[in-house]
Motif scaffolding. Structure first.
Motif, mmCIF file in Angstrom:
data_model
loop_
_atom_site.group_PDB
_atom_site.id
_atom_site.type_symbol
_atom_site.label_atom_id
_atom_site.label_comp_id
_atom_site.label_asym_id
_atom_site.label_seq_id
_atom_site.Cartn_x
_atom_site.Cartn_y
_atom_site.Cartn_z
ATOM 1 N N ALA A 1 -1.832 -10.272 1.639
ATOM 2 C CA ALA A 1 -1.860 -8.828 1.885
ATOM 3 C C ALA A 1 -0.490 -8.215 1.617
ATOM 4 O O ALA A 1 -0.376 -7.027 1.307
ATOM 5 C CB ALA A 1 -2.304 -8.543 3.323
ATOM 6 N N GLY B 1 4.297 2.052 -7.186
ATOM 7 C CA GLY B 1 3.467 1.368 -6.206
ATOM 8 C C GLY B 1 2.688 2.400 -5.404
ATOM 9 O O GLY B 1 2.808 3.604 -5.661
ATOM 10 N N ALA B 2 1.927 1.920 -4.437
ATOM 11 C CA ALA B 2 1.123 2.834 -3.624
ATOM 12 C C ALA B 2 2.004 3.835 -2.870
ATOM 13 O O ALA B 2 1.669 5.010 -2.749
ATOM 14 C CB ALA B 2 0.280 2.036 -2.633
ATOM 15 N N THR B 3 3.129 3.354 -2.386
ATOM 16 C CA THR B 3 4.039 4.232 -1.629
ATOM 17 C C THR B 3 4.445 5.426 -2.489
ATOM 18 O O THR B 3 4.421 6.577 -2.041
ATOM 19 C CB THR B 3 5.300 3.447 -1.196
ATOM 20 O OG1 THR B 3 4.871 2.322 -0.422
ATOM 21 C CG2 THR B 3 6.241 4.303 -0.381
ATOM 22 N N HIS C 1 -1.080 2.432 7.193
ATOM 23 C CA HIS C 1 0.221 1.849 6.848
ATOM 24 C C HIS C 1 1.241 2.998 6.898
ATOM 25 O O HIS C 1 0.888 4.158 6.645
ATOM 26 C CB HIS C 1 0.103 1.296 5.425
ATOM 27 C CG HIS C 1 1.282 0.533 4.926
ATOM 28 N ND1 HIS C 1 2.422 1.153 4.480
ATOM 29 C CD2 HIS C 1 1.495 -0.792 4.765
ATOM 30 C CE1 HIS C 1 3.286 0.226 4.069
ATOM 31 N NE2 HIS C 1 2.742 -0.960 4.233
ATOM 32 N N ALA D 1 3.171 3.938 4.843
ATOM 33 C CA ALA D 1 3.191 4.645 3.551
ATOM 34 C C ALA D 1 2.239 5.836 3.532
ATOM 35 O O ALA D 1 2.415 6.752 2.724
ATOM 36 C CB ALA D 1 2.825 3.686 2.414
ATOM 37 N N VAL E 1 -9.015 -0.163 3.395
ATOM 38 C CA VAL E 1 -9.009 -1.367 4.233
ATOM 39 C C VAL E 1 -7.655 -1.421 4.939
ATOM 40 O O VAL E 1 -6.623 -1.211 4.304
ATOM 41 C CB VAL E 1 -9.184 -2.640 3.371
ATOM 42 C CG1 VAL E 1 -9.035 -3.900 4.218
ATOM 43 C CG2 VAL E 1 -10.544 -2.647 2.661
ATOM 44 N N ASN F 1 -4.390 -2.935 6.358
ATOM 45 C CA ASN F 1 -3.584 -4.127 6.072
ATOM 46 C C ASN F 1 -3.224 -4.864 7.361
ATOM 47 O O ASN F 1 -2.953 -6.056 7.331
ATOM 48 C CB ASN F 1 -2.297 -3.754 5.323
ATOM 49 C CG ASN F 1 -1.336 -2.990 6.198
ATOM 50 O OD1 ASN F 1 -1.702 -1.994 6.808
ATOM 51 N ND2 ASN F 1 -0.106 -3.464 6.292
ATOM 52 N N ASP G 1 -5.944 5.304 0.516
ATOM 53 C CA ASP G 1 -4.986 4.232 0.239
ATOM 54 C C ASP G 1 -5.795 2.957 0.028
ATOM 55 O O ASP G 1 -6.302 2.362 0.979
ATOM 56 C CB ASP G 1 -4.024 4.115 1.430
ATOM 57 C CG ASP G 1 -3.145 2.872 1.353
ATOM 58 O OD1 ASP G 1 -3.269 2.101 0.386
ATOM 59 O OD2 ASP G 1 -2.336 2.685 2.289
ATOM 60 N N CYS H 1 -4.788 0.023 -1.299
ATOM 61 C CA CYS H 1 -3.966 -1.190 -1.502
ATOM 62 C C CYS H 1 -4.688 -2.480 -1.159
ATOM 63 O O CYS H 1 -4.569 -3.467 -1.874
ATOM 64 C CB CYS H 1 -2.745 -1.111 -0.598
ATOM 65 S SG CYS H 1 -1.329 -0.484 -1.417
ATOM 66 N N GLN H 2 -5.399 -2.460 -0.030
ATOM 67 C CA GLN H 2 -6.019 -3.707 0.441
ATOM 68 C C GLN H 2 -7.497 -3.776 0.066
ATOM 69 O O GLN H 2 -8.202 -4.684 0.491
ATOM 70 C CB GLN H 2 -5.862 -3.842 1.967
ATOM 71 C CG GLN H 2 -4.434 -3.857 2.435
ATOM 72 C CD GLN H 2 -3.656 -5.088 1.967
ATOM 73 O OE1 GLN H 2 -4.235 -6.082 1.548
ATOM 74 N NE2 GLN H 2 -2.342 -4.998 2.015
ATOM 75 N N SER I 1 -1.456 -0.765 -5.431
ATOM 76 C CA SER I 1 -0.276 -1.449 -5.968
ATOM 77 C C SER I 1 -0.664 -2.677 -6.771
ATOM 78 O O SER I 1 -1.534 -3.445 -6.348
ATOM 79 C CB SER I 1 0.640 -1.906 -4.823
ATOM 80 O OG SER I 1 1.233 -0.805 -4.191
ATOM 81 N N HIS J 1 1.094 -5.467 -7.302
ATOM 82 C CA HIS J 1 1.541 -6.791 -6.823
ATOM 83 C C HIS J 1 0.613 -7.392 -5.777
ATOM 84 O O HIS J 1 0.818 -8.532 -5.355
ATOM 85 C CB HIS J 1 2.970 -6.699 -6.256
ATOM 86 C CG HIS J 1 3.098 -5.856 -5.028
ATOM 87 N ND1 HIS J 1 3.084 -6.394 -3.771
ATOM 88 C CD2 HIS J 1 3.208 -4.515 -4.865
ATOM 89 C CE1 HIS J 1 3.211 -5.408 -2.878
ATOM 90 N NE2 HIS J 1 3.286 -4.267 -3.522
ATOM 91 N N LYS J 2 -0.377 -6.633 -5.336
ATOM 92 C CA LYS J 2 -1.356 -7.185 -4.386
ATOM 93 C C LYS J 2 -2.625 -7.621 -5.103
ATOM 94 O O LYS J 2 -3.597 -8.035 -4.476
ATOM 95 C CB LYS J 2 -1.683 -6.141 -3.318
ATOM 96 C CG LYS J 2 -0.476 -5.773 -2.451
ATOM 97 C CD LYS J 2 -0.835 -4.721 -1.447
ATOM 98 C CE LYS J 2 0.385 -4.072 -0.831
ATOM 99 N NZ LYS J 2 1.054 -4.911 0.167
HETATM 100 N N1 PMP Z 1 -0.821 0.742 2.101
HETATM 101 C C1 PMP Z 1 -1.273 -0.456 2.493
HETATM 102 C C2 PMP Z 1 -2.597 -0.534 3.205
HETATM 103 C C3 PMP Z 1 -0.531 -1.591 2.234
HETATM 104 O O1 PMP Z 1 -0.984 -2.791 2.623
HETATM 105 C C4 PMP Z 1 0.715 -1.470 1.570
HETATM 106 C C5 PMP Z 1 1.571 -2.681 1.293
HETATM 107 N N2 PMP Z 1 1.806 -3.473 2.434
HETATM 108 C C6 PMP Z 1 1.137 -0.202 1.175
HETATM 109 C C7 PMP Z 1 0.341 0.880 1.456
HETATM 110 C C8 PMP Z 1 2.412 0.009 0.445
HETATM 111 O O2 PMP Z 1 2.380 -0.604 -0.797
HETATM 112 P P1 PMP Z 1 3.708 -0.748 -1.678
HETATM 113 O O3 PMP Z 1 4.740 -1.342 -0.767
HETATM 114 O O4 PMP Z 1 3.311 -1.678 -2.769
HETATM 115 O O5 PMP Z 1 4.061 0.607 -2.151
#
Ligand code: PMP
Length: 407
Positions: A31, A94-96, A124, A126, A174, A176, A201, A203-204, A224, A226-227
């Motif tokens: 994750a 990335g998602a952020t 998260h 973010a 989802v 994280n 969001d 990401c997960q 993102s 990288h996940k």
């Molecule tokens: N949202 C969720 C649900 C995440 O799991 C993450 C990464 N842990 C992020 C946002 C942020 O992603 P990133 O650090 O790749 O920008």
């Protein structure tokens, strides 16, 4: 790879072949970041060896090759999430950055004093902090969809939170921190009934299930690379065309313009309006390769595999009477958060590492989730399709060691 065995697929991940302190690595921190298969690594090497140049600029062959690889990756992303047009898929870091882009480009333009932004108790940081920054700047209010002790959103509260002041609803697909799959369809439907756009969001979600942004009717969707077996430094912001076109650019510079004079700049159309400067071309190409790889296995097959592993891991952990699982929603994806009673999660993580088991310990960038559950932190094991039962068994064995050490 739809008919490959999972062991054949696992063998494609070179990083998993190593030992830590004499124990085979059991990588259960997916994750945070997943691993890259050889095919993605090879694609990155090939790009660097044979195609690297700047994009959208040169008339020369190499620049055209780089541009081609870059724009083809955008098309792969669009197909992967079923976006109607690849121009609606913006490359971010990335998602952020995706959330921040919407906050700056959309939020700062359209949110006014007295307006409201709704987030959820499961976000998260973010998907909290950028909205808080916006609210502070504009004199707007942040409202929160609460969650239950089991880690499920109380969506029934949404009608009382939505008002004619609501400008955006922001929700993770989802969690994280706990793995809860949130009812985003329901939330989007309710928000749309009030004319309010929704940022999801993802990401997960994107690494673990088939995501269709049109079926969801999401207004914005971020994730993102990288996940999802891709490199770091690349993410996606998907948005509905009319919203993206109405937004201000986030950053100004080269590549995002049509014409520039000292009097006035005319911006390029989407997606380029949001991609100022030289992008992470290498990472974009890698993301494209990661999508090819995931599709070669099949997202539905990946989802089934991970559901089986999650069930096995949950069942094995539940057998341990010194452990409490946090987040017990019936619909979860790939994450088990837990505490070893009487032991700090950081100590758990450190001891697990000595047996080759990589997990995450901490607040998982979701401090409000920890506060709500009354814990400072959790230990989190998070699965990917390339994990196997041996990884789960190694986790269980190492947890027994934690118990033996702490009594
Ligand atoms: N949202 C969720 C649900 C995440 O799991 C993450 C990464 N842990 C992020 C946002 C942020 O992603 P990133 O650090 O790749 O920008």
């Amino acid at each position: 790879r739809s008919d490959w065995t999972w062991e054949q697929i696992r063998a494609e991940f070179p990083v998993l072949r190593q030992s830590i302190d004499g124990h085979p690595l059991s990588y259960l921190d997916n994750a945070a970041s997943s691993q890259m298969p050889q095919e993605v690594i090879d694609r990155l090497t090939w790009y660097q060896s044979a195609e690297h140049s700047n994009v959208h600029r040169g008339v020369h062959t190499l620049s055209q090759k780089a541009t081609d690889a870059y724009e083809k990756a955008r098309e792969k992303v669009a197909r992967f999430i079923n976006a109607p047009d690849s121009a609606q898929c913006i490359f971010t870091r990335g998602a952020t950055e995706g959330v921040n882009l919407v906050m700056h480009g959309w939020g700062r333009k359209f949110v006014e004093e007295g307006d409201e932004i709704i987030v959820t108790a499961l976000e998260h940081h973010a998907n909290i902090v950028p909205w808080q920054m916006l609210c502070e700047e504009k004199g707007a209010t942040l409202k929160v969809i609460p969650m239950t002790d089991a880690g499920e959103l109380v969506v029934d509260e949404l009608p009382t939170l939505l008002s004619d002041k609501t400008k955006m609803v922001c929700v993770s697909h989802v969690s994280n921190a706990l793995g809860t799959v949130n009812p985003v369809e329901d939330i989007i439907e309710q928000a749309h009934a009030h004319g309010v756009p929704v940022l999801v969001d993802g990401c997960q979600a994107v690494p673990h299930m088939k995501v269709d942004v049109q079926a969801l009717d999401a207004d914005f969707y971020v994730f993102s690379g990288h996940k999802m077996c891709g490199p770091t430094g690349i993410g996606i912001l998907y948005g509905k065309r009319e919203l993206l076109e109405a937004m201000n650019p986030f950053m100004g510079g080269g590549d995002m313009i049509r014409t520039v004079t000292f009097e006035k700049t005319e911006y390029a159309p989407i997606p380029h309006k949001f991609e100022a400067g030289t992008p992470s071309i290498l990472a974009v190409v890698g993301l494209g390769a990661a999508i090819d790889y995931l599709e070669s296995i099949g997202m539905d097959r990946i989802a089934r595999r991970e559901a089986e592993l999650l069930e096995y891991a949950t069942q094995r952990i539940e057998e341990l009477d010194f452990i409490r699982i946090l987040g017990t929603a019936p619909n979860k994806a790939s994450v088990i958060s837990f505490e070893v009673l009487g032991v700090h999660p950081h100590d758990v993580g450190t001891i697990l590492d000595t047996e080759g088991v990589a997990i995450r310990a901490g607040h998982h960038c979701a401090q409000p989730v920890m506060d709500r559950l009354g814990v400072p932190a959790t230990a989190r094991a998070s699965l990917a399709f390339y994990n196997n039962k041996d990884d789960v068994d190694a986790l269980i064995g190492a947890l027994q060691t934690v118990k033996d050490i702490f009594g």
